[in-house]
Enzyme design. Structure first.
Site, PDB file in Angstrom:
ATOM      1  CB  THR A  78      -1.051   0.165   1.306  1.00 16.21           C
ATOM      2  OG1 THR A  78      -0.268   0.452   2.530  1.00 16.21           O
ATOM      3  CG2 THR A  78      -1.597  -1.331   1.238  1.00 16.21           C
ATOM      4  CG  LEU A  97      -5.113   5.926  -2.545  1.00 15.47           C
ATOM      5  CD1 LEU A  97      -5.958   5.784  -3.730  1.00 15.47           C
ATOM      6  CD2 LEU A  97      -6.029   6.567  -1.169  1.00 15.47           C
ATOM      7  CG  HIS A  98      -3.106   2.294   3.661  1.00 17.01           C
ATOM      8  ND1 HIS A  98      -1.721   1.951   3.716  1.00 17.01           N
ATOM      9  CD2 HIS A  98      -3.031   3.547   4.474  1.00 17.01           C
ATOM     10  CE1 HIS A  98      -1.126   2.931   4.319  1.00 17.01           C
ATOM     11  NE2 HIS A  98      -1.985   3.742   4.747  1.00 17.01           N
ATOM     12  CG  ASP A  99      -8.517   0.743   3.692  1.00 12.00           C
ATOM     13  OD1 ASP A  99      -9.076   1.491   4.867  1.00 12.00           O
ATOM     14  OD2 ASP A  99      -7.592  -0.308   4.090  1.00 12.00           O
TER      15      ASP A  99
END
Ligand code: RIB
Ligand code: CA
Length: 313
Positions: free
Chosen positions: A196, A242-244
């Protein structure tokens, strides 16, 4: 291929919001059966509110939103207002939600849905601490065999921790819940910080999103403008990670990502390394391989996909 049926379990959070928007913008790939909120980035009363705000932003008030666990299984809640702001969705000015919160507890919605849908057809997509998922597995062990797979954002190995030197936030907040999930035997696809942190919303990428010119795009660009402060200051990174959205992008285009099927176990006792995902990336043990641990992505193609899909809303 038919759209994948998923339940998004989430603690919005600006990056959670983008992940939800990407899913809702992709009906040919993803059917969102419901969104379950969990305490994490901010307390539950805000995460359940924020989940509804995002559904209304996407024009999808038909999506049922449920409130789940308001604290980890065995320890006090740790939140991340320092990253996401007091509301959890700082950045844009968005109206309070008008759509109702469902009465049923999120854990019961997860259990009921898995029992009602054909076996092996529902994917769980946790984007926050794993409290709701682990509680559902504890309350109804029969559902484990019914889950198609779990695609989650959490953990870190080569990238090390973001909330402690050793642990990533989602796992750190509820390590016991993570241990239940990682020992469950359910197929796991894990998006750690290792991947991520390579999904950075650089200036040009955020400008391309803002140039879409819709209220959704404007809100996303304002969210990432706010959200990037923490990582830029801490890592000197060139934008917000933008992890998720890596979770929902993997469902749409898994070929954007590369990883290894390895053993990953959770530290649940040491105060020094609590919540660490101990990933046997080099196969130095004979521990059972229980997770596909993602290490990299094609970030240009990831952002091209995200921008194209957000323009649909
Ligand atoms: O460590 C990053 C994760 O913690 C993301 O899911 C973010 O939304 C927070 O929940
Ligand atoms: Ca999250």
């Amino acid at each position: 291929m038919a759209a994948q049926k998923i339940i998004i379990d989430t603690d919005p959070g600006q990056d959670d919001a983008v992940a939800i928007l990407l899913a809702l913008a992709s009906p040919e790939d993803i059917e969102v059966l419901g969104i379950t909120a969990v305490a994490g980035n901010v307390p539950l009363e805000l995460t359940q509110k924020n989940a509804r705000i995002v559904c209304e932003l996407a024009g999808r008030t038909d999506i049922p939103v449920f409130a789940g666990c308001d604290r980890p299984m065995n320890r006090p809640l740790v939140t991340a207002e320092h990253v996401h702001g007091k509301t959890g969705l700082d950045g844009p000015t968005l109206p309070d939600p008008q759509m109702p919160l469902q009465d049923r507890h999120a854990v019961d919605f997860i259990i009921d849905t898995l029992r009602a849908e054909p076996e092996g057809t529902v994917t769980l997509c946790p984007l926050g601490p794993l409290t709701n998922i682990a509680t559902a597995l504890r309350k109804a062990p029969d559902i484990a065999a019914r889950i198609r797979r779990i695609v989650l954002m959490g953990g870190a190995y080569f990238e090390v921790g973001n909330i402690t030197p050793a642990a990533e936030f989602n796992i750190y907040v509820d390590p016991e819940a993570a241990d239940v999930v990682f020992r469950s035997g359910i197929e796991l696809v894990v998006m750690p910080l290792d991947v991520t942190h390579r999904a950075l919303v650089t200036g040009p990428r955020n400008a391309a999103i803002r140039a879409i010119g819709t209220p959704v795009a404007e809100a996303v660009a304002d969210m990432t403008d706010f959200f990037e402060r923490f990582d830029k200051a801490k890592y000197g990174s060139d934008g917000a990670p933008l992890h998720d959205p890596c979770v929902t992008a993997w469902l749409i285009a898994p070929d954007l990502f590369t990883g290894r099927h390895i053993n990953v176990e959770i530290e649940t006792t040491s105060p020094l390394t609590l919540g660490m995902t101990v990933a046997d990336w080099w196969g130095v043990t004979d521990r059972p391989k229980n997770a596909t641990f993602i290490g990299d992505l094609d970030s240009d193609r990831f952002f091209a996909l995200l921008t194209e899909r957000l323009a649909r809303l």
